[in-house]
Design a protein around this motif. Structure first.
Motif, PDB file in Angstrom:
ATOM      1  N   ASP A 443      14.585 -27.386   4.146  1.00  0.00           N
ATOM      2  CA  ASP A 443      13.964 -26.223   4.779  1.00  0.00           C
ATOM      3  C   ASP A 443      14.012 -25.037   3.822  1.00  0.00           C
ATOM      4  OD1 ASP A 443      13.542 -27.648   7.133  1.00  0.00           O
ATOM      5  OD2 ASP A 443      15.541 -27.149   7.885  1.00  0.00           O
ATOM      6  N   ILE A 444      13.324 -23.972   4.205  1.00  0.00           N
ATOM      7  CA  ILE A 444      13.325 -22.759   3.405  1.00  0.00           C
ATOM      8  C   ILE A 444      13.611 -21.554   4.294  1.00  0.00           C
ATOM      9  CG2 ILE A 444      10.823 -22.381   3.631  1.00  0.00           C
ATOM     10  CD1 ILE A 444      10.909 -21.328   0.710  1.00  0.00           C
ATOM     11  N   SER A 445      14.390 -20.627   3.786  1.00  0.00           N
ATOM     12  CA  SER A 445      14.603 -19.349   4.462  1.00  0.00           C
ATOM     13  C   SER A 445      14.528 -18.245   3.416  1.00  0.00           C
ATOM     14  CB  SER A 445      15.950 -19.320   5.187  1.00  0.00           C
ATOM     15  OG  SER A 445      17.010 -19.573   4.293  1.00  0.00           O
ATOM     16  N   GLU A 446      13.997 -17.115   3.826  1.00  0.00           N
ATOM     17  CA  GLU A 446      13.808 -16.012   2.888  1.00  0.00           C
ATOM     18  C   GLU A 446      15.095 -15.237   2.695  1.00  0.00           C
ATOM     19  OE1 GLU A 446      10.588 -12.494   2.007  1.00  0.00           O
ATOM     20  OE2 GLU A 446      10.864 -13.159   4.073  1.00  0.00           O
ATOM     21  N   ILE A 447      15.299 -14.754   1.488  1.00  0.00           N
ATOM     22  CA  ILE A 447      16.388 -13.838   1.191  1.00  0.00           C
ATOM     23  C   ILE A 447      15.760 -12.499   0.825  1.00  0.00           C
ATOM     24  CG2 ILE A 447      18.299 -13.309  -0.361  1.00  0.00           C
ATOM     25  CD1 ILE A 447      18.704 -16.326  -0.679  1.00  0.00           C
ATOM     26  N   VAL A 448      16.059 -11.497   1.635  1.00  0.00           N
ATOM     27  CA  VAL A 448      15.486 -10.169   1.393  1.00  0.00           C
ATOM     28  C   VAL A 448      16.326  -9.458   0.343  1.00  0.00           C
ATOM     29  CG1 VAL A 448      14.897  -7.950   2.428  1.00  0.00           C
ATOM     30  CG2 VAL A 448      14.607 -10.068   3.743  1.00  0.00           C
ATOM     31  N   THR A 449      15.678  -8.945  -0.679  1.00  0.00           N
ATOM     32  CA  THR A 449      16.370  -8.228  -1.749  1.00  0.00           C
ATOM     33  C   THR A 449      15.909  -6.780  -1.776  1.00  0.00           C
ATOM     34  OG1 THR A 449      14.716  -8.655  -3.466  1.00  0.00           O
ATOM     35  CG2 THR A 449      16.357 -10.375  -3.071  1.00  0.00           C
ATOM     36  N   GLU A 450      16.604  -5.976  -2.540  1.00  0.00           N
ATOM     37  CA  GLU A 450      16.237  -4.565  -2.648  1.00  0.00           C
ATOM     38  C   GLU A 450      14.983  -4.373  -3.493  1.00  0.00           C
ATOM     39  OE1 GLU A 450      19.539  -2.373  -4.093  1.00  0.00           O
ATOM     40  OE2 GLU A 450      20.774  -2.690  -2.290  1.00  0.00           O
TER      41      GLU A 450
END
Length: 514
Positions: A443-450
């Motif tokens: 699966d894929i999940s997003e990682i929010v970055t600055e």
């Protein structure tokens, strides 16, 4: 070469979630010196494809046709004489299977060529074949135009074509152009003809499946349910011959239009994702894209990963086993190398993104050496460069290239000697994917970055995960990584290291961390 850069003896990837390589036979490898690629040339290059790590090939049309592209078929159960004989093609399929490489062929059934015997007889008003096509007299066409009720996806009168160039006489319907008259799928005899053709290639020739051209246009757009039902019936018919038949459709449309097609076509090309990858690299921001009419546009406020997750969810609501066919460019689009201005590092990072996302990745022939090309179509289908010109006995010369030449591109043999080449990068990524169940099945999940300049996500499978980060900009960016139980699985360049403060990712670089 690292151990993880080598292809596994038994790949962890599972077909059809493996890697497929699209080939325009005419431009690939010429085995007999007649300037045109052929089946024997394909057979000679199977070891190259196996070494590259592809698990299937998709061949653009191979059937007889008067056009170089061969999308106007004149015989559905033969092969074009320029490419060789049917026996030579069968030999190619057999040799491919010996190397565990599947073979998918383009099946063009929305329309035939005007030289197909069915149309020749239909224009002569043969009582059987007349109804194989769609006809109208000029007055009816004009009336439909006026009422904006023309059959098809638009009310463009150019989709109706005068028979025998008589503007006052009968017209036939051809969505794409006059050389490609659309078949009438309301006629059960037409449907049965098509089913028998598909079964022939599966049973007699032993191909593994079909790429279905113009799958959206079997019936007019306003008859979407009929389109969906046709493909369900088509798949059922093909499964009578080969239960695991692979069908992938070309449905170039917004997600809400294309998703229902997965009821019959378990794999579709993800055009939105391809445009998102290109848009992200051109803008150096992790943005998504959507198809708008016949073109595409960036979707403000939506990241590439968010767009992909939305897209997959919509398709899986229609078919939980849907196969997301991912790609960077194909035979209908400007090549990814040209869209990125020939920028070597952006070309590499585009591949890094493709092979670390979920789905079933497709490589358009020559992408692995950075081939260039922009429309018109012949120039995005130029000859493959195997070696420098004076040493390249198999290079096709059916047309003079304008984009991929010895002066603009390092041929394959030279790239093989360069550990920093695009080819070396592709080899590394393909091996990485084939060694990884997480990248293939996870699966894929997003990682929010600055920073919008970072594209970051997590791939997870069976309680294991990989962290994937791409720097889309030309400036180094630091990404904080907490703890010390991390292992760098892949980095490009290889000099990227983790330390207690995190990881400094150089411009246009990627890292995969376990």
């Amino acid at each position: 070469m690292k151990e993880t850069d080598k292809l596994p003896d038994k790949p962890l990837s599972v077909w059809p979630l493996g890697i497929t390589y699209e080939i325009f036979v005419q431009s690939f490898y010429d085995s007999n010196g007649d300037r045109i690629g052929d089946f024997n040339g394909l057979t000679q290059k199977l070891d190259y494809l196996a070494d590259l790590g592809v698990e299937a090939v998709w061949l653009m049309p191979i059937m007889p046709s008067p056009s170089y592209h061969k999308y106007d078929v004149t015989n559905y159960i033969e092969v074009h004489e320029d490419y060789g004989t049917l026996q030579e093609f069968k030999n190619f399929v057999e040799k491919a299977h010996e190397r565990d490489i599947k073979v998918i062929i383009d099946l063009v059934i929305n329309h035939t060529g005007i030289g197909h015997p069915w149309f020749v007889k239909a224009r002569q008003k043969d009582p059987i074949y007349r109804d194989y096509y769609i006809w109208s007299d000029l007055d009816s066409v004009a009336e439909q135009i006026n009422k904006k009720e023309v059959t098809g996806d638009s009310d463009n009168i150019l989709q109706w074509h005068a028979l025998d160039e008589d503007p006052e006489g009968e017209h036939y319907y051809g969505f794409f152009w006059g050389g490609m008259p659309d078949l009438n799928f309301d006629n059960p005899k037409v449907r049965e003809e098509i089913y028998q053709i598909g079964k022939y290639w599966l049973s007699e020739i032993d191909v593994d499946g079909f790429r279905l051209d113009a799958a959206k246009h079997i019936y007019p757009e306003e008859r979407a349910t009929d389109n969906h039902n046709f493909w369900k019936e088509f798949r059922s018919e093909m499964q009578q011959v080969k239960e695991d038949v692979y069908l992938i459709g070309e449905v170039w449309a917004p997600t809400e239009v294309s998703a229902p097609f997965t009821q019959g076509l378990p794999a579709l090309f993800n055009f939105d994702l391809a445009y998102s990858i290109i848009g992200s690299l051109k803008n150096e921001r992790s943005v998504s894209a959507v198809i708008a009419g016949s073109s595409w546009e960036l979707e403000e406020g939506v990241t590439l990963i968010e767009g992909l997750i939305r897209n997959e969810a919509a398709f899986r609501r229609q078919n939980p086993d849907f196969i997301n066919a991912t790609f960077l460019s194909n035979h209908d689009q400007n090549r990814i190398g040209s869209m990125l201005g020939g920028h070597q590092e952006k070309i590499k990072i585009a591949a890094s993104i493709l092979f670390t996302l979920p789905g079933s990745p497709y490589i358009y022939y020559g992408e692995e050496i950075g081939m260039l090309g922009q429309k018109p179509d012949p120039y995005i289908r130029e000859p493959f460069l195997w070696d420098i010109k004076k040493e390249d006995s198999g290079r096709t010369t059916w047309q003079r290239p304008s984009y991929s030449t010895d002066t603009t591109l390092m041929p394959l043999q030279q790239q093989k000697k360069d550990d920093n080449s695009i080819y070396a990068h592709y080899k590394k990524l393909i091996a990485l994917r084939r060694n990884s169940e997480i990248l293939t099945l996870g699966d894929i999940s997003e990682i929010v970055t600055e920073s919008m300049g970072l594209l970051a996500y997590r791939r997870s499978y069976h309680n294991e995960s990989l962290l994937v980060i791409h720097n889309l900009t030309d400036t180094a960016i630091t990404y904080p990584v907490e703890g010390n139980s991390y292992e760098v699985i892949m980095s490009a360049p290889e000099t990227i290291k983790l330390d207690k403060d995190g990881v400094v990712i150089p411009g246009y670089a990627s890292i995969v961390v376990k």
